[in-house]
Design a protein around this motif. Structure first.
Motif, PDB file in Angstrom:
ATOM      1  N   LYS A  61      -5.479  -8.245   4.693  1.00 50.05           N
ATOM      2  CA  LYS A  61      -5.987  -7.731   3.415  1.00 50.05           C
ATOM      3  C   LYS A  61      -6.736  -6.414   3.627  1.00 50.05           C
ATOM      4  N   ARG A  62      -7.588  -6.372   4.619  1.00 45.82           N
ATOM      5  CA  ARG A  62      -8.350  -5.144   4.889  1.00 45.82           C
ATOM      6  C   ARG A  62      -7.446  -4.020   5.363  1.00 45.82           C
ATOM      7  N   GLU A  63      -6.432  -4.364   6.146  1.00 48.09           N
ATOM      8  CA  GLU A  63      -5.510  -3.321   6.591  1.00 48.09           C
ATOM      9  C   GLU A  63      -4.747  -2.746   5.403  1.00 48.09           C
ATOM     10  N   GLN A  64      -4.343  -3.590   4.458  1.00 46.85           N
ATOM     11  CA  GLN A  64      -3.650  -3.103   3.262  1.00 46.85           C
ATOM     12  C   GLN A  64      -4.573  -2.218   2.428  1.00 46.85           C
ATOM     13  N   GLU A  65      -5.865  -2.581   2.344  1.00 40.20           N
ATOM     14  CA  GLU A  65      -6.840  -1.747   1.623  1.00 40.20           C
ATOM     15  C   GLU A  65      -6.914  -0.361   2.243  1.00 40.20           C
ATOM     16  N   MET A  66      -6.860  -0.296   3.583  1.00 34.70           N
ATOM     17  CA  MET A  66      -6.894   0.996   4.262  1.00 34.70           C
ATOM     18  C   MET A  66      -5.669   1.818   3.880  1.00 34.70           C
ATOM     19  N   TRP A  67      -4.466   1.203   3.920  1.00 34.65           N
ATOM     20  CA  TRP A  67      -3.245   1.934   3.561  1.00 34.65           C
ATOM     21  C   TRP A  67      -3.291   2.374   2.112  1.00 34.65           C
ATOM     22  N   ASP A  68      -3.785   1.516   1.231  1.00 32.03           N
ATOM     23  CA  ASP A  68      -3.875   1.866  -0.184  1.00 32.03           C
ATOM     24  C   ASP A  68      -4.826   3.047  -0.394  1.00 32.03           C
ATOM     25  N   TYR A  69      -5.955   3.035   0.303  1.00 29.79           N
ATOM     26  CA  TYR A  69      -6.936   4.120   0.172  1.00 29.79           C
ATOM     27  C   TYR A  69      -6.328   5.456   0.598  1.00 29.79           C
ATOM     28  N   TRP A  70      -5.644   5.470   1.715  1.00 28.00           N
ATOM     29  CA  TRP A  70      -5.088   6.709   2.252  1.00 28.00           C
ATOM     30  C   TRP A  70      -3.720   7.028   1.658  1.00 28.00           C
ATOM     31  N   ARG A  71      -3.212   6.137   0.790  1.00 29.85           N
ATOM     32  CA  ARG A  71      -1.931   6.333   0.096  1.00 29.85           C
ATOM     33  C   ARG A  71      -0.768   6.529   1.067  1.00 29.85           C
ATOM     34  N   GLU A  72      -0.783   5.755   2.121  1.00 29.67           N
ATOM     35  CA  GLU A  72       0.292   5.784   3.119  1.00 29.67           C
ATOM     36  C   GLU A  72       0.978   4.418   3.098  1.00 29.67           C
ATOM     37  N   PRO A  73       2.297   4.374   3.216  1.00 33.09           N
ATOM     38  CA  PRO A  73       2.958   3.074   3.297  1.00 33.09           C
ATOM     39  C   PRO A  73       2.685   2.417   4.642  1.00 33.09           C
ATOM     40  N   PRO A  74       2.547   1.099   4.684  1.00 28.52           N
ATOM     41  CA  PRO A  74       2.348   0.411   5.970  1.00 28.52           C
ATOM     42  C   PRO A  74       3.527   0.648   6.898  1.00 28.52           C
ATOM     43  N   ARG A  75       3.254   0.703   8.172  1.00 32.57           N
ATOM     44  CA  ARG A  75       4.285   0.887   9.185  1.00 32.57           C
ATOM     45  C   ARG A  75       4.694  -0.489   9.706  1.00 32.57           C
ATOM     46  N   GLY A  76       5.805  -1.018   9.241  1.00 33.90           N
ATOM     47  CA  GLY A  76       6.279  -2.325   9.694  1.00 33.90           C
ATOM     48  C   GLY A  76       5.422  -3.444   9.133  1.00 33.90           C
ATOM     49  N   PRO A  77       5.625  -4.671   9.618  1.00 37.17           N
ATOM     50  CA  PRO A  77       4.853  -5.808   9.103  1.00 37.17           C
ATOM     51  C   PRO A  77       3.385  -5.698   9.472  1.00 37.17           C
ATOM     52  N   ILE A  78       2.536  -6.094   8.517  1.00 35.22           N
ATOM     53  CA  ILE A  78       1.099  -6.082   8.815  1.00 35.22           C
ATOM     54  C   ILE A  78       0.575  -7.489   8.819  1.00 35.22           C
TER      55      ILE A  78
END
Length: 78
Positions: A61-78
């Motif tokens: 959840k926190r890792e997804q929040e980081m990606w959402d904040y920086w507006r970058e798609p996640p790299r592979g499964p998180i």
């Protein structure tokens, strides 16, 4: 490497705030023998934070929040 952990605050390891930024936001500068970035201190301070050394690796959840904040798609499964 997916992201970088930047820390602020604290004293003797207590009260440290960890903020994460995507690795892609850094560029290695051979002349300075270090990394550079165009992001500001304010942007890093406003990024999602987590606290304490027992939480150095945030959960999904926190890792997804980081990606959402920086507006970058996640790299592979998180």
């Amino acid at each position: 490497v997916t992201y970088v952990d930047v820390t602020f605050g604290g004293f003797l390891g207590l009260g440290v705030h960890h903020h994460t930024i995507p690795w892609e936001k850094l560029t290695y500068d051979t002349g300075r023998h270090g990394y550079r970035t165009a992001i500001t201190e304010e942007q890093v301070r406003d990024a999602p934070a987590f606290y304490g050394d027992d939480e150095v690796w945030p959960d999904k959840k926190r890792e997804q929040e980081m990606w959402d904040y920086w507006r970058e798609p996640p790299r592979g499964p998180i």
